[in-house]
Design an enzyme around this catalytic site. Structure first.
Site, mmCIF file in Angstrom:
data_model
loop_
_atom_site.group_PDB
_atom_site.id
_atom_site.type_symbol
_atom_site.label_atom_id
_atom_site.label_comp_id
_atom_site.label_asym_id
_atom_site.label_seq_id
_atom_site.Cartn_x
_atom_site.Cartn_y
_atom_site.Cartn_z
ATOM 1 N N SER A 1 0.851 -1.118 0.188
ATOM 2 C CA SER A 1 -0.052 0.137 -0.011
ATOM 3 C C SER A 1 1.037 1.230 0.019
ATOM 4 O O SER A 1 1.882 1.107 0.250
ATOM 5 C CB SER A 1 -0.962 -0.012 1.261
ATOM 6 O OG SER A 1 -1.544 1.246 1.337
ATOM 7 N N TYR B 1 -2.872 -0.133 10.385
ATOM 8 C CA TYR B 1 -2.805 -0.470 8.995
ATOM 9 C C TYR B 1 -1.661 -0.133 8.515
ATOM 10 O O TYR B 1 -0.841 -0.926 7.648
ATOM 11 C CB TYR B 1 -4.160 0.117 7.900
ATOM 12 C CG TYR B 1 -3.902 -0.161 6.684
ATOM 13 C CD1 TYR B 1 -4.258 -1.419 6.402
ATOM 14 C CD2 TYR B 1 -3.750 0.566 5.725
ATOM 15 C CE1 TYR B 1 -4.258 -1.989 5.120
ATOM 16 C CE2 TYR B 1 -3.558 0.456 4.500
ATOM 17 C CZ TYR B 1 -3.990 -0.859 3.780
ATOM 18 O OH TYR B 1 -4.094 -1.325 2.684
#
Length: 268
Positions: A148, A161
């Site tokens: 990501s 996250y």
């Protein structure tokens, strides 16, 4: 959508974790469309069977390996089963993952533990488990880790996250260096927001999704790019390009970027 052909994919067996929906589902369909054999891993047997039926209806071939939970024991058992049943596996795409957006003050540590188990430890275990298999063959093998842009450009409410994705990016970079003399290629895919069901869990009130909807990537486009890169010497795939440019500037001028883009960063 026109398929970008990658002839190296033909007749290759490629494991995709988190294959039941979103990016993983589109990657599986793209591999099958190019004559490859996707090996589908996910927790939903029903969704895997539906995807397998869709692939087979379109004259593709695939195999499914449902897993009840991405625990260490379950993954170890699954790896052993795959190794017994599949004579040769050519690639692994670690795609399984999820996120929860919360301020650190409101963060649930159990959620963080689960994010690290699915986003990091499961991917590491799959990569380590299949590494000897990949290295024993002379032909090309490939490990792709879907990471990501949060690994490079963390923003408020992504502490758990972003930390998990930062860890996975670090692992990917080390794995690449340790295997650089082999026929194994290691690639990280660093993505911005993608239009999938990811946000049903990550962003329950839908505010962030609404704010960034016009910037969201389409999973079909990501799948095309990932499959086109299979068995090529691709170090990273960064999408969208402007977010990667922002992450570079952030590493160079973090304080300035946090000040200038405060309103953008706070959209969660």
């Amino acid at each position: 959508m026109k398929i970008r052909r990658n002839r190296s994919v033909y007749d290759k067996k490629i494991i995709i974790t988190g294959a039941s929906k979103g990016i993983g589902r589109e990657i599986a369909k793209e591999i099958a469309a190019q004559g490859g054999i996707p090996i589908l891993v996910a927790r939903s047997t029903e969704l895997l069977e539906e995807l397998a039926e869709e692939i087979e209806v379109n004259n593709g071939i695939c195999k499914i390996y449902p897993i009840e939970t991405f625990s260490r024991e379950a993954i170890a058992e699954q790896i052993n089963t795959m190794m017994e049943k599949e004579e040769r596996i050519h690639g692994l795409i670690n795609n399984a993952g999820f996120g929860i957006f919360d301020s650190i003050e409101d963060l649930n540590i159990e959620d963080v533990e689960e994010m690290f188990q699915v986003n990091v430890l499961a991917g590491i275990q799959y990569a380590k488990g299949f590494l000897p298999h990949f290295l024993q063959f002379k032909g090309k093998s490939h490990i792709i880790n879907i990471v990501s842009q949060s690994a490079k450009l963390p923003t408020p409410k992504t502490a758990g996250y972003a930390a998990s994705k930062h860890a996975m990016l670090g692992f990917t970079n080390v794995l690449r260096q340790e295997t650089r003399e082999s026929s194994l290629t290691v690639t990280s895919v660093n993505l911005g927001p993608v239009k999938t069901s990811f946000f049903e869990v990550a962003d329950k009130n839908g505010e962030y999704q609404q704010n960034v909807e016009k910037y969201m990537l389409k999973p079909e486009k990501i799948a095309s790019k990932v499959v086109h890169s299979l068995f090529t010497n691709k170090r990273e795939i960064n999408m969208p390009w402007w977010m990667e440019a922002g992450s570079i500037f952030y590493r160079l001028f973090p304080g300035l970027m946090e000040k200038m883009l405060k309103s953008q960063f706070d959209k969660k």
